[in-house]
Design an enzyme around this catalytic site. Sequence first.
Site, PDB file in Angstrom:
ATOM      1  CG  MET A  13     -30.483   4.506  20.076  1.00 19.23           C
ATOM      2  SD  MET A  13     -28.771   5.215  19.697  1.00 19.23           S
ATOM      3  CE  MET A  13     -29.124   6.121  18.652  1.00 19.23           C
ATOM      4  N   GLY A  40     -27.809  -3.009  17.480  1.00 22.66           N
ATOM      5  CA  GLY A  40     -28.508  -3.863  16.506  1.00 22.66           C
ATOM      6  C   GLY A  40     -27.109  -4.874  15.916  1.00 22.66           C
ATOM      7  CB  ALA A  43     -25.432  -1.496  13.174  1.00 22.74           C
ATOM      8  CD  GLU A 140     -30.835  -8.216  16.268  1.00 21.12           C
ATOM      9  OE1 GLU A 140     -31.074  -8.444  17.673  1.00 21.12           O
ATOM     10  OE2 GLU A 140     -30.280  -7.299  16.039  1.00 21.12           O
ATOM     11  CB  THR A 211     -19.728 -18.935  20.504  1.00 25.44           C
ATOM     12  OG1 THR A 211     -21.192 -18.607  20.901  1.00 25.44           O
ATOM     13  CG2 THR A 211     -19.265 -18.795  19.127  1.00 25.44           C
ATOM     14  CE1 TYR A 212     -20.784 -25.639  24.841  1.00 27.99           C
ATOM     15  CE2 TYR A 212     -19.788 -25.394  22.731  1.00 27.99           C
ATOM     16  CZ  TYR A 212     -20.687 -25.938  23.590  1.00 27.99           C
ATOM     17  OH  TYR A 212     -21.293 -27.318  22.902  1.00 27.99           O
ATOM     18  N   GLY A 216     -14.200 -20.792  24.956  1.00 34.05           N
ATOM     19  CA  GLY A 216     -14.012 -20.642  23.384  1.00 34.05           C
ATOM     20  C   GLY A 216     -14.874 -21.086  22.295  1.00 34.05           C
ATOM     21  CG  ASP A 243     -23.649  -8.718  17.828  1.00 27.42           C
ATOM     22  OD1 ASP A 243     -24.039  -9.705  17.361  1.00 27.42           O
ATOM     23  OD2 ASP A 243     -24.154  -7.724  18.421  1.00 27.42           O
ATOM     24  CG  ASN A 267     -12.335 -17.408  20.417  1.00 24.95           C
ATOM     25  OD1 ASN A 267     -13.619 -17.501  20.314  1.00 24.95           O
ATOM     26  ND2 ASN A 267     -11.647 -18.694  20.546  1.00 24.95           N
TER      27      ASN A 267
END
Length: 298
Positions: A13, A40, A43, A140, A211-212, A216, A243, A267
């Site tokens: 949460m 999360g 999720a 995680e 990833t930047y 991109g 995510d 992207n």
Amino acid sequence: MAAKVTVIGSINMDLVAQAERFPNKGETLLGQDFQTIPGGKGANQAVAAAKLGADVTMIGCVGDDPFGQPLINNLKEQGVNHCQVETIEGVPTGIAHITVADHDNTIIVVPGANNHVTPEMVRQYEEDIKASDIVLLQFEIPLESVKEVVNLANQHGVKVVMNPAPIRSINLNLLEKVDFLTPNEHELKILIDDEEKDTFYKDNRDRFFVTYGSEGVHMVEDGEASIVPGYKVDVVDTTGAGDTFNGGFAVAIAEGQSYAEAARFGNAAGALSVSQFGAQTGMPNREDVMKLLNGELG
């Protein structure tokens, strides 16, 4: 038939406070707003993939506190298969304490029930992993459980996308078993933190999709290095953007899109997510992503 994506990871949460700026050490600020929002990394990525049209199964844990059941209900409402989410008695649900200010965020994560995603639990859902087109992982949950998922996926010929966040050092043996790695530029440095792993990276650049942010994704396909550019949008909240990229990237790979197409799809999904508030609440559907890809938005 929709691509089958299995996500093993965290269910939290998010406790989100908005302020004009971030507080200095020892300082108390008056905030502008507060919300509890499902989150999360696991999720989030599951919901992103489901909104983008995949058949998604979520494997994870929540506590038996007031946050647990609402998070399970949310997965159901978002179209995620949630029967593999277990409720752990006497344990708090994982939370992320998020401060949003200056079009950016800071996050403190307390794992709680996510630490109960054990290797033993993972093995209970081997058939779900086996039936997947792709498995999507993050850091995680306990690293031992991540290793168990990768081993099971390898045994059954299922490809793995690993988003190594929050970053920690892992051994070369685990790296070698992962098909697609999606670190950001900072996580990459820690991921390849010795000579052996650096050599592996140089010899296997086609597995790394770095990833930047809005710039991109840096990638290699068929021996050619390239940057798949991001999309310029009005930024409201960056929470969950990574995510959303990972959910979109995994869906596209599972559907058989090329690496460059998958990066572009991720992207576009990630860009649209930052134009709305909240992690899961800001995630786009497939129709809007396709409109952006086709130049019909923006």
